[in-house]
Design a protein around this motif. Structure first.
Motif, PDB file in Angstrom:
ATOM      1  N   ILE A 272     -30.885  15.554 -20.670  1.00  0.00           N
ATOM      2  CA  ILE A 272     -30.125  15.364 -21.899  1.00  0.00           C
ATOM      3  C   ILE A 272     -28.689  15.021 -21.527  1.00  0.00           C
ATOM      4  CG2 ILE A 272     -29.238  16.461 -23.995  1.00  0.00           C
ATOM      5  CD1 ILE A 272     -31.724  18.303 -23.914  1.00  0.00           C
ATOM      6  N   VAL A 273     -28.160  13.976 -22.135  1.00  0.00           N
ATOM      7  CA  VAL A 273     -26.741  13.638 -21.993  1.00  0.00           C
ATOM      8  C   VAL A 273     -26.042  14.040 -23.284  1.00  0.00           C
ATOM      9  CG1 VAL A 273     -25.058  11.750 -21.854  1.00  0.00           C
ATOM     10  CG2 VAL A 273     -26.997  11.804 -20.277  1.00  0.00           C
ATOM     11  N   ILE A 274     -24.935  14.777 -23.136  1.00  0.00           N
ATOM     12  CA  ILE A 274     -24.095  15.168 -24.269  1.00  0.00           C
ATOM     13  C   ILE A 274     -22.774  14.428 -24.139  1.00  0.00           C
ATOM     14  CG2 ILE A 274     -22.849  17.058 -25.399  1.00  0.00           C
ATOM     15  CD1 ILE A 274     -24.940  18.980 -24.139  1.00  0.00           C
ATOM     16  N   ILE A 275     -22.358  13.754 -25.211  1.00  0.00           N
ATOM     17  CA  ILE A 275     -21.052  13.089 -25.245  1.00  0.00           C
ATOM     18  C   ILE A 275     -20.266  13.679 -26.404  1.00  0.00           C
ATOM     19  CG2 ILE A 275     -19.782  10.914 -25.378  1.00  0.00           C
ATOM     20  CD1 ILE A 275     -22.380   9.467 -24.545  1.00  0.00           C
ATOM     21  N   ASP A 276     -19.200  14.388 -26.061  1.00  0.00           N
ATOM     22  CA  ASP A 276     -18.329  15.013 -27.061  1.00  0.00           C
ATOM     23  C   ASP A 276     -16.958  15.155 -26.429  1.00  0.00           C
ATOM     24  OD1 ASP A 276     -16.985  17.004 -28.780  1.00  0.00           O
ATOM     25  OD2 ASP A 276     -18.966  17.303 -29.655  1.00  0.00           O
ATOM     26  N   ASP A 277     -15.910  14.847 -27.175  1.00  0.00           N
ATOM     27  CA  ASP A 277     -14.565  14.912 -26.603  1.00  0.00           C
ATOM     28  C   ASP A 277     -14.021  16.335 -26.507  1.00  0.00           C
ATOM     29  OD1 ASP A 277     -14.260  15.195 -29.344  1.00  0.00           O
ATOM     30  OD2 ASP A 277     -12.449  13.967 -29.459  1.00  0.00           O
TER      31      ASP A 277
ATOM     32  N   VAL B 149     -28.845  19.074 -18.072  1.00  0.00           N
ATOM     33  CA  VAL B 149     -27.820  18.616 -18.997  1.00  0.00           C
ATOM     34  C   VAL B 149     -26.666  17.963 -18.235  1.00  0.00           C
ATOM     35  CG1 VAL B 149     -26.256  19.300 -20.851  1.00  0.00           C
ATOM     36  CG2 VAL B 149     -28.447  20.497 -20.564  1.00  0.00           C
ATOM     37  N   PHE B 150     -26.232  16.826 -18.750  1.00  0.00           N
ATOM     38  CA  PHE B 150     -25.101  16.084 -18.197  1.00  0.00           C
ATOM     39  C   PHE B 150     -24.127  15.845 -19.335  1.00  0.00           C
ATOM     40  CE2 PHE B 150     -29.040  15.090 -16.102  1.00  0.00           C
ATOM     41  CZ  PHE B 150     -28.743  15.274 -14.756  1.00  0.00           C
ATOM     42  N   THR B 151     -22.835  16.057 -19.087  1.00  0.00           N
ATOM     43  CA  THR B 151     -21.860  15.929 -20.170  1.00  0.00           C
ATOM     44  C   THR B 151     -20.783  14.900 -19.835  1.00  0.00           C
ATOM     45  OG1 THR B 151     -20.458  17.732 -19.327  1.00  0.00           O
ATOM     46  CG2 THR B 151     -22.198  18.327 -20.902  1.00  0.00           C
ATOM     47  N   ALA B 152     -20.261  14.303 -20.907  1.00  0.00           N
ATOM     48  CA  ALA B 152     -19.153  13.355 -20.795  1.00  0.00           C
ATOM     49  C   ALA B 152     -18.224  13.580 -21.979  1.00  0.00           C
ATOM     50  CB  ALA B 152     -19.672  11.925 -20.794  1.00  0.00           C
ATOM     51  N   LEU B 153     -16.945  13.377 -21.751  1.00  0.00           N
ATOM     52  CA  LEU B 153     -15.946  13.582 -22.800  1.00  0.00           C
ATOM     53  C   LEU B 153     -15.607  12.299 -23.553  1.00  0.00           C
ATOM     54  CD1 LEU B 153     -13.563  16.041 -20.911  1.00  0.00           C
ATOM     55  CD2 LEU B 153     -15.392  16.589 -22.539  1.00  0.00           C
ATOM     56  N   ASP B 154     -16.228  11.175 -23.162  1.00  0.00           N
ATOM     57  CA  ASP B 154     -16.017   9.917 -23.880  1.00  0.00           C
ATOM     58  C   ASP B 154     -17.244   9.030 -23.690  1.00  0.00           C
ATOM     59  OD1 ASP B 154     -15.641   8.104 -21.492  1.00  0.00           O
ATOM     60  OD2 ASP B 154     -13.929   9.434 -21.182  1.00  0.00           O
TER      61      ASP B 154
ATOM     62  N   GLU C  85     -17.448   5.974 -22.662  1.00  0.00           N
ATOM     63  CA  GLU C  85     -17.444   5.163 -21.445  1.00  0.00           C
ATOM     64  C   GLU C  85     -18.139   5.916 -20.309  1.00  0.00           C
ATOM     65  OE1 GLU C  85     -14.159   3.389 -18.384  1.00  0.00           O
ATOM     66  OE2 GLU C  85     -13.777   3.090 -20.529  1.00  0.00           O
ATOM     67  N   ARG C  86     -17.725   7.151 -20.073  1.00  0.00           N
ATOM     68  CA  ARG C  86     -18.362   7.978 -19.036  1.00  0.00           C
ATOM     69  C   ARG C  86     -19.803   8.307 -19.441  1.00  0.00           C
ATOM     70  NH1 ARG C  86     -20.140   8.989 -14.485  1.00  0.00           N
ATOM     71  NH2 ARG C  86     -20.509  11.147 -13.969  1.00  0.00           N
ATOM     72  N   GLY C  87     -20.026   8.531 -20.723  1.00  0.00           N
ATOM     73  CA  GLY C  87     -21.374   8.808 -21.205  1.00  0.00           C
ATOM     74  C   GLY C  87     -22.328   7.664 -20.934  1.00  0.00           C
ATOM     75  N   HIS C  88     -21.840   6.442 -21.097  1.00  0.00           N
ATOM     76  CA  HIS C  88     -22.673   5.272 -20.837  1.00  0.00           C
ATOM     77  C   HIS C  88     -23.065   5.213 -19.366  1.00  0.00           C
ATOM     78  CE1 HIS C  88     -23.441   0.762 -20.669  1.00  0.00           C
ATOM     79  NE2 HIS C  88     -24.384   1.271 -21.424  1.00  0.00           N
TER      80      HIS C  88
ATOM     81  N   THR D  10     -11.715   7.456 -31.601  1.00  0.00           N
ATOM     82  CA  THR D  10     -11.541   6.870 -32.927  1.00  0.00           C
ATOM     83  C   THR D  10     -12.423   7.634 -33.909  1.00  0.00           C
ATOM     84  OG1 THR D  10     -13.354   5.256 -32.739  1.00  0.00           O
ATOM     85  CG2 THR D  10     -11.171   4.579 -31.913  1.00  0.00           C
ATOM     86  N   MET D  11     -12.223   7.403 -35.179  1.00  0.00           N
ATOM     87  CA  MET D  11     -12.936   8.118 -36.227  1.00  0.00           C
ATOM     88  C   MET D  11     -14.436   7.824 -36.208  1.00  0.00           C
ATOM     89  SD  MET D  11     -12.024  10.334 -38.473  1.00  0.00           S
ATOM     90  CE  MET D  11     -10.417  10.178 -39.200  1.00  0.00           C
ATOM     91  N   HIS D  12     -14.836   6.684 -35.620  1.00  0.00           N
ATOM     92  CA  HIS D  12     -16.241   6.275 -35.667  1.00  0.00           C
ATOM     93  C   HIS D  12     -16.791   5.882 -34.298  1.00  0.00           C
ATOM     94  CE1 HIS D  12     -14.398   2.321 -35.584  1.00  0.00           C
ATOM     95  NE2 HIS D  12     -13.680   2.688 -36.622  1.00  0.00           N
ATOM     96  N   GLU D  13     -16.152   6.324 -33.225  1.00  0.00           N
ATOM     97  CA  GLU D  13     -16.583   5.954 -31.866  1.00  0.00           C
ATOM     98  C   GLU D  13     -18.054   6.298 -31.620  1.00  0.00           C
ATOM     99  OE1 GLU D  13     -15.557   6.937 -27.181  1.00  0.00           O
ATOM    100  OE2 GLU D  13     -14.195   7.651 -28.735  1.00  0.00           O
ATOM    101  N   GLY D  14     -18.465   7.489 -32.018  1.00  0.00           N
ATOM    102  CA  GLY D  14     -19.845   7.912 -31.803  1.00  0.00           C
ATOM    103  C   GLY D  14     -20.849   7.071 -32.571  1.00  0.00           C
ATOM    104  N   LEU D  15     -20.507   6.724 -33.805  1.00  0.00           N
ATOM    105  CA  LEU D  15     -21.405   5.889 -34.610  1.00  0.00           C
ATOM    106  C   LEU D  15     -21.574   4.510 -33.992  1.00  0.00           C
ATOM    107  CD1 LEU D  15     -20.257   6.745 -38.239  1.00  0.00           C
ATOM    108  CD2 LEU D  15     -22.243   7.626 -37.006  1.00  0.00           C
TER     109      LEU D  15
END
Length: 132
Positions: free
Chosen positions: A6-11, A30-35, A37-40, A59-64
């Motif tokens: 599972i990859v988690i991307i959350d700032d 579990v692997f995590t990234a704070l943005d 770019e790193r998540g990709h 940004t307000m919609h980066e995740g979407l």
């Protein structure tokens, strides 16, 4: 459990740590990234079975936007996406309601923060088609 990745991307590093701890207790890798770019990069390297993603980061919609890109691709990008995010506050310039967005959000399940550990595990198992 199966040791699915599972990859988690959350700032928010505390959110990443909390979800990682919960999921690790159930033998998920579990692997995590704070943005995104790193998540990709993590997605390309680890080829996860599931992506857990926040909406509002740099940004307000980066995740979407990121979820949309992931759902448009083939191969390793065919993984389910679980969005875990706070309800976007209209007073911060986000002009749509969650109900308006659910028709185009490219995610399999949306969970609103704060989340309950049992609900997180239930939804992860559901998306990975595992028993609760």
């Amino acid at each position: 459990m199966s040791g699915n990745k599972i990859v988690i991307i959350d700032d928010d590093p505390e959110i990443c740590d909390a979800m990682s701890e919960i999921l690790s207790d159930y033998d998920y890798q579990v692997f995590t990234a704070l943005d995104t770019e790193r998540g990709h990069v993590l997605i390309l390297e680890e080829k996860p079975d599931l992506l857990i993603l926040d909406i509002m980061m740099a940004t307000m919609h980066e995740g979407l936007d990121f979820a949309t890109k992931m759902k448009e691709r083939e191969g390793v990008y065919g993984m389910p996406i679980l969005i875990v995010s706070a309800r976007p506050p209209v007073e911060k310039g986000y002009g749509r309601t969650l109900d308006e967005d659910l028709d185009w959000i490219h995610a399999d399940i949306f969970m609103e923060k704060p989340i309950e550990p049992e609900e997180l595990i239930h939804n992860v198992n559901l998306l990975l088609k595992e028993e609760d």
